[in-house]
Design an enzyme around this catalytic site. Structure first.
Site, mmCIF file in Angstrom:
data_model
loop_
_atom_site.group_PDB
_atom_site.id
_atom_site.type_symbol
_atom_site.label_atom_id
_atom_site.label_comp_id
_atom_site.label_asym_id
_atom_site.label_seq_id
_atom_site.Cartn_x
_atom_site.Cartn_y
_atom_site.Cartn_z
ATOM 1 N N CYS A 39 0.840 -1.198 0.000
ATOM 2 C CA CYS A 39 0.000 0.000 0.000
ATOM 3 C C CYS A 39 0.878 1.252 0.000
ATOM 4 O O CYS A 39 0.593 2.217 -0.721
ATOM 5 C CB CYS A 39 -0.912 0.003 1.218
ATOM 6 N N CYS A 135 -6.037 -3.609 6.923
ATOM 7 C CA CYS A 135 -7.191 -2.713 7.082
ATOM 8 C C CYS A 135 -8.395 -3.151 6.267
ATOM 9 O O CYS A 135 -9.531 -2.823 6.613
ATOM 10 C CB CYS A 135 -6.794 -1.288 6.711
#
Length: 284
Positions: A39, A135
């Site tokens: 990410c 997440c």
């Protein structure tokens, strides 16, 4: 709340393509990926940084607990003094160009101090819980998340001699070094020492069998200084793991003391004096 412009960019497609799908693919291949690392590489310092530049700003600030340090060879990432929250490991893939456009204002501040200041300023996020490692898994667990996207085909669990000890629930359900949840009745503690996605086989061994003297990696990506084979460093192979004394080789790193086997797909980060020098990804 701060009285400054706030922009929201929808990067859902990029996130699914660059982070979520590679995460799923890696587990299907018997690897253990680092979605937070990907990410940072592909989203925060990818299209997000590009939007920052398009808006006319010179620098992007993030809330990572790490520092940017100037060395004789150039800028590098360095550890936060708050070692419990240190995130230098997940920033080890950044390039010199990306670091030139980055500020890490929490680099010398502990998480407790951040919360104290946020409370003092009345910020609504002052008591917000810490973010989780993955997440995008918002319900259930990793195995349930993967099971909705790829087939979880049961297969054999064997010992090092090939004797079948039981059955696993699918390659994505196990990782190197795992001990719990294997449903194997054994007098001795058994650990996952190998995962073969091709044969759909998981191999168990003792804790001693987990120890290796080297890790093979993809080519090293150096942050500033380029290290030659033979250079002695410290390597970290997990986001919050201890460093291991090692020597750089042409194909990875040689541990100076036996260390636990590194799962393919994990990031191997090179440190010296709390500074990140480079990184590579562990391979079989």
């Amino acid at each position: 709340q701060l009285g400054i412009p706030h922009y929201v960019f929808n990067l859902t497609d990029e996130f699914n393509e660059q982070v979520v799908q590679p995460y799923v693919d890696a587990y299907e291949a018997g690897e253990t990926p680092n979605p937070c690392v990907e990410c940072n590489r592909s989203i925060k310092w990818g299209p997000a940084l590009e939007r920052v530049r398009q808006l006319g700003f010179d620098v992007m600030a993030t809330g990572h607990h790490a520092q940017i340090r100037e060395t004789a060879a150039g800028r590098v990432i360095a550890r936060s003094p708050d070692h419990a929250k240190d995130q230098s490991y997940v920033l080890a893939v950044l390039t010199a160009d990306q670091l030139a456009s980055t500020m890490l204002p929490l680099g010398t501040v502990t998480k407790d101090v951040v919360r104290e200041r946020a409370h003092a300023w009345g910020l609504r996020t002052a008591s917000k819980s810490d973010s989780q490692d993955v997440c995008f898994i918002t319900k259930g667990n990793r195995v349930a998340f993967l099971g909705e996207r790829i087939p979880l085909t049961p297969g054999a669990i064997t010992d090092l001699d090939g004797v079948v000890l039981g059955e696993h629930d699918g390659i994505p359900s196990v990782t190197i070094g795992q001990r719990r949840g294997l449903n194997i009745a054994s007098g001795d503690r058994q650990y996952v020492v190998d995962i073969d996605a091709t044969s759909n086989t998981v191999t168990l061994g003792s804790k001693q069998d987990l120890l290796v003297e080297e890790v093979r990696t993809t080519p090293w990506q150096w942050m500033a200084e380029v290290l030659a084979p033979g250079a002695e460093v410290e390597v970290q192979v997990r986001a919050h793991g201890a460093t291991i004394p090692a020597r750089i080789t042409g194909g990875g790193a040689e541990f100076l003391v036996p260390a636990q086997r590194v799962a393919p797909g994990q990031l191997v980060v090179v440190y010296r004096d709390d500074c990140v020098l480079g990184s590579a990804t562990a391979i079989r």
